[in-house]
Scaffold this motif. Sequence first.
Motif, PDB file in Angstrom:
ATOM      1  N   GLN A  64       2.926  -0.455  -6.108  1.00  0.00           N
ATOM      2  CA  GLN A  64       3.637   0.882  -6.667  1.00  0.00           C
ATOM      3  C   GLN A  64       3.341   1.742  -6.063  1.00  0.00           C
ATOM      4  O   GLN A  64       3.603   2.674  -5.382  1.00  0.00           O
ATOM      5  CB  GLN A  64       4.714   1.047  -8.072  1.00  0.00           C
ATOM      6  CG  GLN A  64       5.229   1.997  -8.040  1.00  0.00           C
ATOM      7  CD  GLN A  64       6.503   2.024  -8.044  1.00  0.00           C
ATOM      8  OE1 GLN A  64       7.113   0.564  -8.009  1.00  0.00           O
ATOM      9  NE2 GLN A  64       6.956   3.634  -7.798  1.00  0.00           N
ATOM     10  N   ASP A  65       1.818   2.186  -6.757  1.00  0.00           N
ATOM     11  CA  ASP A  65       1.040   3.161  -5.997  1.00  0.00           C
ATOM     12  C   ASP A  65       0.560   3.585  -4.469  1.00  0.00           C
ATOM     13  O   ASP A  65       0.562   4.254  -3.633  1.00  0.00           O
ATOM     14  CB  ASP A  65      -0.257   3.362  -6.510  1.00  0.00           C
ATOM     15  CG  ASP A  65       0.494   4.239  -8.026  1.00  0.00           C
ATOM     16  OD1 ASP A  65       1.207   4.130  -8.659  1.00  0.00           O
ATOM     17  OD2 ASP A  65      -0.947   3.765  -9.493  1.00  0.00           O
ATOM     18  N   ALA A  66       0.186   2.580  -3.837  1.00  0.00           N
ATOM     19  CA  ALA A  66       0.111   1.617  -2.424  1.00  0.00           C
ATOM     20  C   ALA A  66       1.276   2.058  -1.913  1.00  0.00           C
ATOM     21  O   ALA A  66       1.083   1.772  -0.481  1.00  0.00           O
ATOM     22  CB  ALA A  66      -0.785   0.878  -2.609  1.00  0.00           C
ATOM     23  N   LEU A  67       2.404   1.310  -2.033  1.00  0.00           N
ATOM     24  CA  LEU A  67       3.127   1.339  -1.352  1.00  0.00           C
ATOM     25  C   LEU A  67       4.242   2.391  -1.408  1.00  0.00           C
ATOM     26  O   LEU A  67       5.323   2.581   0.038  1.00  0.00           O
ATOM     27  CB  LEU A  67       4.231  -0.240  -1.655  1.00  0.00           C
ATOM     28  CG  LEU A  67       3.170  -1.478  -1.139  1.00  0.00           C
ATOM     29  CD1 LEU A  67       3.338  -3.159  -1.130  1.00  0.00           C
ATOM     30  CD2 LEU A  67       2.709  -1.574   0.501  1.00  0.00           C
ATOM     31  N   ALA A 144       8.125  -1.011   6.537  1.00  0.00           N
ATOM     32  CA  ALA A 144       8.238  -1.060   5.127  1.00  0.00           C
ATOM     33  C   ALA A 144       7.584  -2.544   4.888  1.00  0.00           C
ATOM     34  O   ALA A 144       6.842  -2.661   4.250  1.00  0.00           O
ATOM     35  CB  ALA A 144       9.417  -1.002   5.012  1.00  0.00           C
ATOM     36  N   TYR A 145       8.203  -3.179   5.990  1.00  0.00           N
ATOM     37  CA  TYR A 145       6.852  -5.147   6.270  1.00  0.00           C
ATOM     38  C   TYR A 145       5.969  -4.864   6.014  1.00  0.00           C
ATOM     39  O   TYR A 145       5.097  -5.608   5.614  1.00  0.00           O
ATOM     40  CB  TYR A 145       8.807  -6.370   6.402  1.00  0.00           C
ATOM     41  CG  TYR A 145       8.212  -7.699   6.735  1.00  0.00           C
ATOM     42  CD1 TYR A 145       8.206  -8.416   5.549  1.00  0.00           C
ATOM     43  CD2 TYR A 145       6.879  -7.774   7.780  1.00  0.00           C
ATOM     44  CE1 TYR A 145       8.516  -9.347   5.436  1.00  0.00           C
ATOM     45  CE2 TYR A 145       6.681  -9.494   7.772  1.00  0.00           C
ATOM     46  CZ  TYR A 145       7.270 -10.239   6.995  1.00  0.00           C
ATOM     47  OH  TYR A 145       6.467 -11.638   6.891  1.00  0.00           O
ATOM     48  N   ASP A 146       5.579  -4.458   7.492  1.00  0.00           N
ATOM     49  CA  ASP A 146       4.425  -4.280   8.049  1.00  0.00           C
ATOM     50  C   ASP A 146       3.294  -3.611   7.143  1.00  0.00           C
ATOM     51  O   ASP A 146       2.915  -4.314   6.404  1.00  0.00           O
ATOM     52  CB  ASP A 146       4.323  -3.853   9.073  1.00  0.00           C
ATOM     53  CG  ASP A 146       5.041  -4.394  10.137  1.00  0.00           C
ATOM     54  OD1 ASP A 146       4.785  -5.758   9.956  1.00  0.00           O
ATOM     55  OD2 ASP A 146       5.328  -3.645  11.232  1.00  0.00           O
ATOM     56  N   HIS A 147       3.933  -2.091   6.215  1.00  0.00           N
ATOM     57  CA  HIS A 147       3.794  -1.693   5.276  1.00  0.00           C
ATOM     58  C   HIS A 147       3.231  -2.677   4.429  1.00  0.00           C
ATOM     59  O   HIS A 147       2.128  -2.929   3.721  1.00  0.00           O
ATOM     60  CB  HIS A 147       4.497  -0.607   4.871  1.00  0.00           C
ATOM     61  CG  HIS A 147       3.616   0.384   4.310  1.00  0.00           C
ATOM     62  ND1 HIS A 147       2.450   0.952   3.941  1.00  0.00           N
ATOM     63  CD2 HIS A 147       4.040   1.022   2.909  1.00  0.00           C
ATOM     64  CE1 HIS A 147       2.008   1.759   2.504  1.00  0.00           C
ATOM     65  NE2 HIS A 147       3.400   1.388   2.275  1.00  0.00           N
ATOM     66  N   MET A 149       2.648  -6.360   4.292  1.00  0.00           N
ATOM     67  CA  MET A 149       2.454  -7.301   4.245  1.00  0.00           C
ATOM     68  C   MET A 149       0.780  -6.603   4.484  1.00  0.00           C
ATOM     69  O   MET A 149       0.010  -7.278   3.720  1.00  0.00           O
ATOM     70  CB  MET A 149       2.160  -8.031   5.793  1.00  0.00           C
ATOM     71  CG  MET A 149       3.375  -8.930   5.575  1.00  0.00           C
ATOM     72  SD  MET A 149       4.356  -9.785   3.703  1.00  0.00           S
ATOM     73  CE  MET A 149       4.653  -9.106   3.224  1.00  0.00           C
ATOM     74  N   ARG A 150       0.142  -5.389   4.986  1.00  0.00           N
ATOM     75  CA  ARG A 150      -0.945  -4.577   5.642  1.00  0.00           C
ATOM     76  C   ARG A 150      -1.810  -5.100   3.819  1.00  0.00           C
ATOM     77  O   ARG A 150      -2.287  -5.205   4.078  1.00  0.00           O
ATOM     78  CB  ARG A 150      -0.576  -3.597   5.983  1.00  0.00           C
ATOM     79  CG  ARG A 150      -1.186  -3.884   7.376  1.00  0.00           C
ATOM     80  CD  ARG A 150      -1.190  -2.730   7.903  1.00  0.00           C
ATOM     81  NE  ARG A 150      -0.125  -1.355   7.671  1.00  0.00           N
ATOM     82  CZ  ARG A 150       0.534  -0.988   8.386  1.00  0.00           C
ATOM     83  NH1 ARG A 150       1.365  -1.816   9.179  1.00  0.00           N
ATOM     84  NH2 ARG A 150       1.528  -0.068   7.990  1.00  0.00           N
TER      85      ARG A 150
END
Length: 203
Positions: A64-67, A144-147, A149-150
């Motif tokens: 939650q905090d990272a994404l 958002a998807y790439d964010h 996955m990383r």
Amino acid sequence: MVAVPQARLAVCGGISLEVNFQTTYWWQYRKHSLRYAGGIKMETNKTLNTLLVTLFRDIMNIEQDALITGEFTDITMNDMHVIEAVECGEPRPSSVVAKKLSVTMGTLTKSIDRLTRTGYVLRERSDEDKRLVLLSLTEKGKRAYDHHMRFHEGMIKAAMAQFNKQEAGILIHSLQGLVDYFNSHKKANLKGDKAAENCHMKM
């Protein structure tokens, strides 16, 4: 009663007991062993429960905090998982996405409604079959998807760095057992949700 030779038996925790294998003493030993083993099992279950609850909570909080940052503060972690299920590439039927998420079509529709309003997902009818709803990611959805996955790639790399090859194999095998267990419960719950949804539609 015929007496038989005594023997030394090893029990949990490295404790050894002199046991006389006459019937009375055998059952006393048996009851003691069951109580001892039961205590260990209860303590193991308690520890495992604490570890699992802590692990799930920490992963969700860290995720939650990272994404949910920057341009992605207008969606939830549940929305992120829907975006992950839609994936980049060719449009996917909504039924395929619902199956991947193990949710009903009604539940998925609510999430897609929100994601189309916020500009992450494109929803359109198939040219070949107008009954078929196709879902795809917009440019914002792809970011958002790439964010997402990383984040997962970094998390797995950091977590696995502390294990050697053998330990990693044991961990994967153990986690697969947990996944199989939870999947069986998800399928049962999904059947119940579908039955309730169908009943509601008939009313």
